[in-house]
Design an enzyme around this catalytic site. Structure first.
Site, PDB file in Angstrom:
ATOM      1  CB  THR A 168       3.382  -3.792  -2.975  1.00  0.00           C
ATOM      2  OG1 THR A 168       2.891  -3.122  -1.883  1.00  0.00           O
ATOM      3  CG2 THR A 168       2.203  -4.876  -3.650  1.00  0.00           C
ATOM      4  NE  ARG A 196      -1.748   1.681   5.195  1.00  0.00           N
ATOM      5  CZ  ARG A 196      -1.044   1.259   4.123  1.00  0.00           C
ATOM      6  NH1 ARG A 196      -0.648  -0.166   4.217  1.00  0.00           N
ATOM      7  NH2 ARG A 196      -1.106   1.901   3.137  1.00  0.00           N
ATOM      8  CB  VAL A 197      -6.242  -2.734   5.604  1.00  0.00           C
ATOM      9  CG1 VAL A 197      -6.321  -3.648   4.330  1.00  0.00           C
ATOM     10  CG2 VAL A 197      -6.211  -3.830   6.816  1.00  0.00           C
ATOM     11  N   GLY A 198      -4.051  -1.234   3.363  1.00  0.00           N
ATOM     12  CA  GLY A 198      -3.817  -0.430   2.304  1.00  0.00           C
ATOM     13  C   GLY A 198      -4.787  -0.955   1.106  1.00  0.00           C
ATOM     14  CG  ASP A 199      -2.972  -0.557  -2.542  1.00  0.00           C
ATOM     15  OD1 ASP A 199      -2.100  -0.504  -1.675  1.00  0.00           O
ATOM     16  OD2 ASP A 199      -2.529  -1.294  -3.823  1.00  0.00           O
ATOM     17  CB  THR A 219       3.401  -1.442  -6.403  1.00  0.00           C
ATOM     18  OG1 THR A 219       4.340  -1.089  -5.393  1.00  0.00           O
ATOM     19  CG2 THR A 219       3.718  -1.292  -7.912  1.00  0.00           C
ATOM     20  N   GLY A 220       2.581   0.681  -4.349  1.00  0.00           N
ATOM     21  CA  GLY A 220       2.607   2.321  -4.200  1.00  0.00           C
ATOM     22  C   GLY A 220       1.883   2.626  -2.888  1.00  0.00           C
ATOM     23  N   GLY A 222      -0.700   2.908  -0.708  1.00  0.00           N
ATOM     24  CA  GLY A 222      -1.894   2.415  -0.861  1.00  0.00           C
ATOM     25  C   GLY A 222      -3.254   3.384  -0.455  1.00  0.00           C
TER      26      GLY A 222
END
Ligand code: GLY
Length: 299
Positions: A168, A196-199, A219-220, A222
């Site tokens: 990110t 898949r969708v993260g933060d 960042t990190g 998610g």
């Protein structure tokens, strides 16, 4: 108002051979954003310019250089927010677009929506005049090699595999008019499940900006960041504690304690004071304010 800007190039375990590229990348991003802010550009323009530079830089997991998903494809997420009137735009799981941060801005400025996903987002991109690119414009040999290695090993982006070089990119800026903007962009986690969708594209998780509260970019890992709404959480701590450094530390403590999370956060207070914190081995980042002759760059 005096301008200020802060960027990150991702939290993770950045190998020594990428340290210099990360530092150069966040420096170039902050200088581009700073130049615009000093010339009187909006915070949103500075955020977009800084994030585009990192998306185009293959050192980072965003745009070109992104991690591949389990199918060997690149699926990109990005989001941005203008703190003046809380306008938001985001895209998730988009393919064949070089600069998803620009597409998220188009969603904010040129649609009535806050989030577009997948093929619908791509159709919107084409309607707005965005050019398509090829997989090879986004996927670099380093990431093809990682994907092949992961294909024959572990496959799910859970906590244990969350030890990529870093994931990110993001930016928060304050302009001369006193407006704050934030933006974040990512290729997600290595070998992630398709879809898949993260933060990152979720408002309050990957990014947040409100002129009254400040702005933040996450960042990190998610899945953990999304559970605590890290970008909004850090601004809550800023309201309580008053100090951006203490707020960043408190938010990352919550991330670790509540959901066993891993990651980092950058933020600006409404008057342009910077803060950051991370609980990963590294987070490339830089900031600049009007009292400084040059940016502070760290990894
Ligand atoms: N923080 C980026 C992701 O987990 O997708």
């Amino acid at each position: 108002m005096e301008p200020a800007i802060i960027v990150h190039g991702g939290a993770g375990d950045i190998p020594p051979e990428l340290h210099q590229a990360h530092q150069q990348g966040v420096r170039r991003a902050i200088e581009a954003g700073w130049e615009l802010l000093v010339a009187g550009a909006s915070a949103m323009d500075a955020v977009e310019a800084a994030v585009v530079i990192m998306e185009d830089d293959e050192a980072f997991d965003a745009g070109r250089g992104s991690f591949l998903n389990a199918d060997g494809q690149v699926e990109l997420d990005a989001g941005c927010m203008d703190g003046a009137e809380l306008h938001v735009g985001a895209v998730a799981s988009v393919q064949f677009i070089r600069n998803p941060i620009r597409l998220s801005r188009a969603v904010m400025d040129r649609s009535e929506h806050v989030l577009l996903v997948g093929q619908g987002a791509q159709r919107f991109a084409h309607k707005m005049g965005f050019a398509s690119c090829d997989l090879t414009d986004l996927a670099v040999p380093r990431e093809f090699a990682r994907w092949q290695k992961l294909l024959f090993g572990q496959s799910s982006p859970a906590r244990q595999p969350f030890s990529p070089p870093s994931d990110t990119v993001g930016c928060v800026a304050l302009d001369r008019a006193g407006h704050i903007a934030a933006g974040t962009s990512t290729g997600g986690t290595p070998n992630k499940m398709p879809g898949r969708v993260g933060d990152v594209p979720m408002v309050g998780c990957g990014f947040y900006a409100d002129d009254r509260l400040g702005g933040a970019s996450s960042t990190g890992w998610g899945e953990s960041i999304a559970k605590v709404l890290l970008a909004r959480l850090v601004l809550h701590h800023l309201q309580q504690l008053g100090d951006p450094w203490a707020a960043a530390e408190a938010a990352i403590e919550d991330l670790a304690e509540r959901v066993n999370g891993l990651g980092g956060i950058i933020l600006l207070s409404p008057d342009g004071r910077p803060g950051w914190h991370h609980n990963t081995p590294h987070m490339s980042r830089a900031y600049r304010t009007s009292t400084m002759d040059a940016p502070v760059v760290r990894i």
